[in-house]
Design an enzyme around this catalytic site. Structure first.
Site, PDB file in Angstrom:
ATOM      1  N   GLY A  95      50.355 103.802  74.192  1.00 10.90           N
ATOM      2  CA  GLY A  95      50.790 103.456  72.846  1.00 10.90           C
ATOM      3  C   GLY A  95      50.205 102.141  72.365  1.00 10.90           C
ATOM      4  O   GLY A  95      49.838 101.998  71.197  1.00 10.90           O
ATOM      5  N   HIS A 122      49.604 110.242  69.645  1.00 13.12           N
ATOM      6  CA  HIS A 122      50.295 109.071  69.113  1.00 13.12           C
ATOM      7  C   HIS A 122      50.242 109.075  67.599  1.00 13.12           C
ATOM      8  O   HIS A 122      49.209 109.383  66.993  1.00 13.12           O
ATOM      9  CB  HIS A 122      49.660 107.774  69.628  1.00 13.12           C
ATOM     10  N   GLU A 170      58.867 107.193  72.903  1.00 14.87           N
ATOM     11  CA  GLU A 170      57.971 108.006  73.714  1.00 14.87           C
ATOM     12  C   GLU A 170      58.414 109.471  73.744  1.00 14.87           C
ATOM     13  O   GLU A 170      59.600 109.765  73.910  1.00 14.87           O
ATOM     14  CB  GLU A 170      57.898 107.469  75.145  1.00 14.87           C
ATOM     15  N   CYS A 191      54.736 100.910  76.518  1.00 14.29           N
ATOM     16  CA  CYS A 191      53.930 102.141  76.574  1.00 14.29           C
ATOM     17  C   CYS A 191      52.472 101.716  76.519  1.00 14.29           C
ATOM     18  O   CYS A 191      52.006 101.202  75.487  1.00 14.29           O
ATOM     19  CB  CYS A 191      54.281 103.071  75.416  1.00 14.29           C
ATOM     20  N   CYS A 208      49.926 108.298  81.387  1.00 16.54           N
ATOM     21  CA  CYS A 208      50.823 107.190  81.032  1.00 16.54           C
ATOM     22  C   CYS A 208      50.128 105.894  81.402  1.00 16.54           C
ATOM     23  O   CYS A 208      49.765 105.685  82.560  1.00 16.54           O
ATOM     24  CB  CYS A 208      52.150 107.325  81.766  1.00 16.54           C
TER      25      CYS A 208
END
Length: 367
Positions: free
Chosen positions: A313, A246, A301, A310, A155
Site C-alpha cells: 500500500g 490498490h 486491507e 501495509c 504482502c
C-alpha cells in the site's frame, strides 16, 4: 478446562544456528510467564524463571532444571498435532511465520489460519506466512493466509518479516539477498547491515483491467484521479497493482487536503473493499500530503481490515502520488505503525521499499 500456555518474549538475542532458533541469557535477563488460556498452548523457550497460575487459582514458582543435554532446536521440533511458529511484525503489521520448507502444501488450512489469527482466542495476527520450497529457480516460495482465510498475492510488510525469518533459519549474518516466488511474481529482499530490509517490489501495474478495476481508463489505459462514488460521496482515486489491487485516494472531489486521522476506516473501508468496481476486491489507501517527499497514509486491507502498516500500500501510494503530481519519486510514508522509505526508480521502473521487521515471540500451538 483451560489449557496452560507459555509465551516466550525475546528478551535476549537468539543464538543463530542453521535451521534452528534457541535463546540464551543470564537468569536476570530472560523470563517466561505461564498463564492459563483457553484453546491454545504457546510454548516458550528456555525459561529462567516461571510463574504458574492454575484454574484453581493456586500459584507457585519453579526454578528451572538444568538440562543434561543440549537444548532441542525449537523449530526443529515435530510433535504430532503441534505447530511451531515465530511471530514477527513489520511496523505493527503482525504475522505468524511457519517453517514449511519441507513441503509445498501449507501446514495449516485457511480455516485454521482464521482461528490462529484471532486476537482473543488465538495467537493474534494479520496473517499466517509460510516459508516454502522455491519454484521456477527461486530460493523460496512465500504464501500467506489473511486473518479472514483469504489468500493474497503478496504482502510488503510480510515479505520483510519473511526475509528476517529465513535469515534466522539459514543462519545468515550481515548483508544478504535472495529470491522469493510469490503470487505477485518474483520478489527480491535484501537484509541490510542495520537489520532493516530493502525489497525490490518490481514494477507497478497501471493498466486498469489488470489491477483489476472496472473503472474506465482515463490516461494510457490507466485509472488516474478518476471519480468513484462510495455511499453518496465522490472520491478521486488512482488504481495501482503491486501484484495485489490498490485504490489510492487523496480526498473527495472538491475537498481540501485529506486529514487521514479523521477517517472512520471501520465504516468506510469495507465499502471500498467490496465496491462493484473492484472484481477482486481492493486494498484502499487514504493519503495526506505533507510535502513532495513526505506522505501520511492509513489503509484498509483486503481480507484483514484496518492494519498498522501495509508495504504494498505504501508503494502504491507513492506511485499514485507521482502520477497525480503530489510528490517526487522518493518519499517517506508515515503509517500508524511507523515510517517506510519508498523509492520509485525512473531508470528501471522498479519500486524499492525499505523498513524494519522484528521478532515478537516464539511459540507452539495444537492444531
Amino acid at each position: 478446562m483451560a489449557i496452560a500456555a507459555t509465551i516466550s518474549v525475546p528478551l535476549t538475542s537468539p543464538i543463530r544456528r542453521r535451521n534452528s532458533l534457541t535463546f540464551a541469557g543470564s537468569s536476570s535477563s530472560s523470563s517466561t510467564i505461564q498463564l492459563s488460556f483457553p484453546k491454545y498452548n504457546i510454548a516458550g523457550l528456555c525459561p529462567r524463571f516461571r510463574i504458574s497460575a492454575s484454574a484453581a487459582s493456586s500459584m507457585s514458582t519453579q526454578a528451572p532444571q538444568k538440562a543434561s543435554t543440549a537444548p532441542t532446536s525449537f523449530l526443529d521440533r515435530r510433535e504430532a498435532g503441534f505447530l511451531h511458529f515465530v511471530k514477527y511484525h513489520g511496523l505493527g503489521n503482525d504475522f505468524i511465520l511457519v517453517d514449511n520448507r519441507d513441503s509445498s502444501e501449507p501446514r495449516v488450512t485457511p480455516e485454521q489460519a482464521v482461528k490462529l489469527c484471532d486476537r482473543n482466542f488465538g495467537i493474534g495476527a494479520d496473517g499466517v506466512i509460510f516459508a516454502m520450497p522455491g519454484i521456477d529457480g527461486t530460493d523460496y516460495t512465500m504464501r500467506i493466509f489473511n486473518s479472514d482465510g483469504s489468500e493474497p498475492e503478496m504482502c510488503g510488510n510480510g515479505v520483510r518479516c519473511f526475509a528476517r525469518f529465513i535469515a534466522e533459519l539459514e543462519n545468515l549474518n550481515g548483508r544478504h539477498s535472495f529470491t522469493i516466488h510469490t503470487g505477485a511474481g518474483l520478489i527480491v529482499p535484501e537484509i541490510l547491515e542495520d537489520g532493516k530490509v530493502r525489497v525490490d517490489m518490481g514494477e507497478p501495474i497501471l493498466k486498469g483491467s489488470d489491477v483489476p478495476t472496472k473503472l474506465p481508463a482515463n490516461k494510457d489505459q490507466s485509472v488516474i484521479k478518476s471519480e468513484l462514488d462510495v455511499d453518496g460521496v465522490t472520491w478521486c482515486v488512482t488504481c495501482v497493482s503491486m501484484g495485489n489491487p490498490h485504490c489510492v485516494t487523496f480526498g473527495a472531489k472538491g475537498g481540501q487536503n485529506l486529514q487521514v486521522d479523521e477517517i472512520d476506516l471501520a465504516k468506510i473501508g469495507p465499502n471500498f473493499e467490496h465496491h462493484e468496481m473492484f472484481p477482486a476486491r481492493t486494498n484502499t489507501e487514504f493519503v495526506q500530503v505533507f510535502s513532495r517527499s513526505h506522505l501520511k497514509m492509513r489503509v484498509w486491507e483486503r481480507g484483514a481490515g484496518a492494519t498498522l502498516a501495509c508495504g504494498t500500500g505504501a508503494c502504491a501510494t507513492v506511485v499514485a502520488a507521482v502520477l497525480e503530481g503530489h510528490a517526487e519519486r522518493n518519499c517517506t510514508v508515515d503509517l500508524p505503525g511507523g515510517p517506510l522509505q519508498i523509492e520509485w526508480r525512473e531508470e528501471d521502473n522498479h519500486i524499492y521499499m525499505t523498513g524494519p521487521a522484528e521478532v515478537v515471540f516464539y511459540g507452539s500451538v495444537p492444531l
